[in-house]
Every structure is written in C-alpha cells, then in structure tokens.
Design an enzyme around this catalytic site. Structure first.
Site, PDB file in Angstrom:
ATOM      1  N   HIS A  82      68.352  38.427 -43.200  1.00 17.10           N
ATOM      2  CA  HIS A  82      69.116  38.705 -41.983  1.00 17.10           C
ATOM      3  C   HIS A  82      70.453  37.993 -42.060  1.00 17.10           C
ATOM      4  O   HIS A  82      70.538  36.836 -42.466  1.00 17.10           O
ATOM      5  CB  HIS A  82      68.364  38.222 -40.743  1.00 17.10           C
ATOM      6  CG  HIS A  82      69.143  38.410 -39.473  1.00 17.10           C
ATOM      7  ND1 HIS A  82      69.201  39.624 -38.820  1.00 17.10           N
ATOM      8  CD2 HIS A  82      69.919  37.562 -38.747  1.00 17.10           C
ATOM      9  CE1 HIS A  82      69.965  39.506 -37.750  1.00 17.10           C
ATOM     10  NE2 HIS A  82      70.419  38.271 -37.686  1.00 17.10           N
ATOM     11  N   ASP A 161      62.920  41.268 -26.220  1.00 13.91           N
ATOM     12  CA  ASP A 161      64.232  40.864 -26.736  1.00 13.91           C
ATOM     13  C   ASP A 161      65.308  41.842 -26.305  1.00 13.91           C
ATOM     14  O   ASP A 161      66.416  41.438 -25.964  1.00 13.91           O
ATOM     15  CB  ASP A 161      64.187  40.757 -28.259  1.00 13.91           C
ATOM     16  CG  ASP A 161      65.552  40.406 -28.837  1.00 13.91           C
ATOM     17  OD1 ASP A 161      66.051  39.315 -28.523  1.00 13.91           O
ATOM     18  OD2 ASP A 161      66.121  41.238 -29.564  1.00 13.91           O
ATOM     19  N   SER A 183      65.875  35.344 -30.510  1.00 12.65           N
ATOM     20  CA  SER A 183      66.180  36.771 -30.639  1.00 12.65           C
ATOM     21  C   SER A 183      66.102  37.207 -32.098  1.00 12.65           C
ATOM     22  O   SER A 183      65.452  38.204 -32.432  1.00 12.65           O
ATOM     23  CB  SER A 183      67.573  37.051 -30.074  1.00 12.65           C
ATOM     24  OG  SER A 183      67.928  38.407 -30.261  1.00 12.65           O
ATOM     25  N   LYS A 187      62.428  39.251 -34.004  1.00 14.36           N
ATOM     26  CA  LYS A 187      62.496  40.544 -34.689  1.00 14.36           C
ATOM     27  C   LYS A 187      62.041  40.418 -36.138  1.00 14.36           C
ATOM     28  O   LYS A 187      61.342  41.287 -36.662  1.00 14.36           O
ATOM     29  CB  LYS A 187      63.917  41.102 -34.619  1.00 14.36           C
ATOM     30  CG  LYS A 187      64.341  41.539 -33.222  1.00 14.36           C
ATOM     31  CD  LYS A 187      65.617  42.338 -33.230  1.00 14.36           C
ATOM     32  CE  LYS A 187      66.849  41.491 -33.450  1.00 14.36           C
ATOM     33  NZ  LYS A 187      67.251  40.739 -32.253  1.00 14.36           N
TER      34      LYS A 187
END
Length: 438
Positions: A82, A161, A183, A187
C-alpha cells in the site's frame, strides 16, 4: 450503552474499552448512531489520540464490519503493498508482476484516485477491456493459476471505513494518525494478505509533509499490524518530485511496461525494487534486501516480469498487444509544452502543483464520481538536479482540449525552481521500519 458517555470519555482523554469500540463501529455500520455523534467522537479522537490497543481494536472492528477476503485457498505466503499516495507512483504495476513471477502470490485490492493522487484501478481501467470488477471467487481462481490479481475493492469490504472516511472528509478530522492508520490497515487486513509492505510518502507531494509525521504514521501501522498478527514493513520514501516521468493513467501504464522491459532506470525502478524486495523478505523468499532486489532485477532482464504482466492482462480481459503497441492505449490529442524561463539547475519542484496540473488535464478527480480522461496527463522531461537551458522543455501536457492544456500549464509553470547553482538532492528513502521482535 450510551454513546454520549463514550464521546465524553474520549473527550476526557480516557482509553476506550474493546466493547465501546465495537459498539461504535457497529453503530457506524448499521446506521444506529447518528452522524453528529460519530463526528463528535472523531473530533475527540483527533484532539486526544488513541492508545495502540485502541487503534488496533478499531482497526479489527472496521476490518470485520464487512466480509473478509479469505485467501487460504491460495497456496503460499500472500503479500500486499500500500502507498499513502503520490504523483507518478506507478510501483504496483511494476512490482506486483515481478514479485508474482518468482512464486510469491500478490492479491491486491486497490482503490480509485481522488485529487492528484492517482489510483491503481484507474490506471488499469485505461487498458482496453481490462476488468477490475472481478468477484472473490474469480480472484482466488486467478491467484491459484497465476499468483497475481489486481482488482477493485469489493462492495462489502470495510463498510465502516467508507462511512467514517466520508465523515472525516467533511468534519476536519482527516489528519488524525490513529484514524489514518485504522483506515489503511483495516482494508489491508480485510483483504487477507499475510504480509504487508507500506510505502509512506513524505514531502511536498505527499499527505505527510515531514519525515517526523511520516515516521509517526509508519510506526503506528507497523505496531498495529504486529498487534493483530500481520507482518508489516513500512518504507518512508520521498515525494519532493514525481516518482516517475509519466503522470496520468495510460501514460503510467506505458512507463510501467518500459520499466518491465528494462528500458527505464531511476527512482521509479529503485522504489519498485525496494518495495518488492521487502515483500519477498516477508515471504521468506529471500534472506536480504540486496538478494531480493537482485532477484527482481533478474526477472526484468530475463523478461519473466513482463511475461507475468502479459499473463495478468490476458487473465483479466486486457489487450496484451499494448505491450508492443503502446499506441493502442488512449492518448489525448491536445498538447502544450512547458519550457524553462531561464538557464540553470532545477533545484526544487512543487510536486503537489504538478499533481494538480495533471488533475486539471482530466487525469485526476476533484470529486469521487468525476469521469476521467484516461489519455490525459503530463510527461516530465527533467528531474531535480538536471541542468536546463532557457527555452528547453520541462514537461509536455496532454489533454482533450486546448482550454484544459492552458489551465494545467498555468499551474505547472509555477512548479519549477531554477537556480544558478545546484542544490543537494533530497533523499529517495528516509527510513525502513520493521516490527520489533521479542
């Protein structure tokens, strides 16, 4: 349980219990807690923070607010990556096929871009007929066959979220580190990977402007991942200039292909190799960062990374001919060249302005439902530290109309600092943060 008592408790800087956090997330998910009370608690969290165990509990409750992506049917150690967002950050399209090509499964759910931070899903959708809206069953079948899936987030992934993010956006509570961390990590945890590598961007083109802020966020997320049983590594990397030279959806696909062909050197390649190496380290596929980078570099040289990208295209309906025929990708017709107003050295770039200029071309969104011009964007011609002569091109703008090109140009022309003397280059990598064992 009275939610007002929970608000008051956090207002008084007290630690919320697991039961109180669960009640909060359930109320957010099912709509039983009104928005004004949710917003009050978000502001209390912004002002007073959360302890690690609170943030970890919030993360897990948010992750479990919808369905979890169960990857147990996919053999091996699954890795994910990410980025906190930047300009010309095309690393996923490069490192995902490279990592998968050495037998480590990458099943990545990505989002769409908002503002000047490009979304991986938007880039993939610029490829003719490429499908990102695949089911979990299809994703597992693809991963079992190819070790690689790049897909959009499923509708039922972390619904809490989605609600909290929308409220944070309109209540001035976006900047809370615990809320940012929860957040992102909710995920990633819901998406099912065993190991997660985080690229925390730092600089004038990033959400976190200072190394100290980026470090604080990175440490929270690594600590939280460890707390909930995931392996997490965070890399703090610079965003004082665009990472790659191509900015925009189809343009970034083009650059990713050129990197996989071995035709591009520089920062985009370096960060892709670094992030990918740490994904391999988490999977215990290699023993050192250097070994990981060397292995991935070899996959570029022998063409196996590019072949894995081709396999991804075929698997998800995209046209593999774009690899040899980039003209099959959309490219906006109107162009405008930005030139240097004086000779000298490029000593600074206002990366956020460059991103805003790209957004102005139609390559980015000002609001979530705004349609994109997949062929719009900017091709940079210079990087920090380069010399430039007066009148020499700094960048080329692509858009659908001359009006949009001119609007982007007004922003882009103010994004470069040219000086008579060179300046030290900012770091590409500031720090690598791993979980503390023992």
């Amino acid at each position: 349980m009275d939610f007002q008592d929970i608000i008051i408790k956090k207002r008084e800087k007290q630690t919320l219990t697991a039961e109180e956090i669960a009640y909060f997330v359930q109320g957010v998910t099912d709509g039983s807690i009104p928005d004004y009370q949710i917003s009050a608690l978000l502001m209390a969290i912004l002002l007073n923070g959360m302890q690690t165990q609170e943030t970890a509990r919030l993360t897990m409750e948010m992750a479990h607010s919808g369905s979890l992506f169960d990857l147990q049917q996919v053999a091996g150690y699954k890795v994910d990556k990410h980025s906190t967002g930047g300009v010309a950050d095309t690393t996923t399209l490069i490192l995902a096929p490279l990592v998968a090509s050495v037998g480590v499964p990458v099943v990545k759910m990505s989002g769409r871009g908002l503002g000047f931070s490009g979304g991986t899903i938007d880039k993939l959708e610029s490829i003719p007929n490429f499908r990102v809206d695949i089911s979990e069953e299809q994703a597992i079948a693809f991963a079992q066959k190819s070790n690689l899936v790049l897909m959009g987030q499923t509708d039922n992934l972390t619904p809490a979220d989605k609600k909290l993010y929308a409220l944070r956006d309109v209540t001035g509570t976006v900047d809370s580190l615990p809320l940012i961390a929860a957040s992102i990590m909710s995920k990633k945890i819901a998406a099912g990977a065993d190991g997660i590598v985080l690229d925390v961007k730092c600089g004038n083109g990033a959400f976190m402007k200072t190394k100290e802020d980026a470090e604080a966020l990175a440490k929270i997320m690594v600590e939280m991942g460890t707390h909930v049983g995931r392996d997490v590594t965070a890399i703090i990397s610079g965003m004082e200039q665009p990472l790659g030279m191509y900015i925009g959806n189809s343009l970034e696909v083009m650059e990713a292909i050129e990197v996989l062909k071995g035709n591009v050197q520089g920062d985009l390649l370096e960060i892709s190799l670094l992030l990918g190496a740490h994904m391999l380290l988490l999977a215990k596929r290699v023993q050192t960062e250097a070994e990981g980078k060397a292995l991935l570099s070899e996959q570029i040289q022998n063409g196996k990374g590019l072949e894995k990208f081709r396999e991804l295209l075929v698997q998800q309906g995209g046209n593999p001919d774009i690899i040899e025929q980039p003209a099959l990708l959309p490219r906006s017709a109107c162009t405008k060249v930005i030139t240097a107003q004086q000779s000298g050295y490029i000593t600074a770039m206002h990366t956020a302005k460059i991103g805003r200029a790209s957004q102005e071309t139609g390559a980015g969104r000002a609001y979530k439902t705004q349609p994109l011009d997949f062929g719009a964007g900017i091709i940079m011609k210079k990087r920090l530290g380069d010399t430039v002569a007066q009148g020499e091109p700094l960048a080329v703008i692509y858009s659908s109309t001359d009006e949009k090109c001119n609007s982007a140009a007004q922003i882009l022309e103010t994004a470069f600092t040219i000086s008579a003397e060179p300046a030290p280059l900012p770091p590409l990598v500031y720090e690598i943060i791993t979980a503390q064992k023992g």
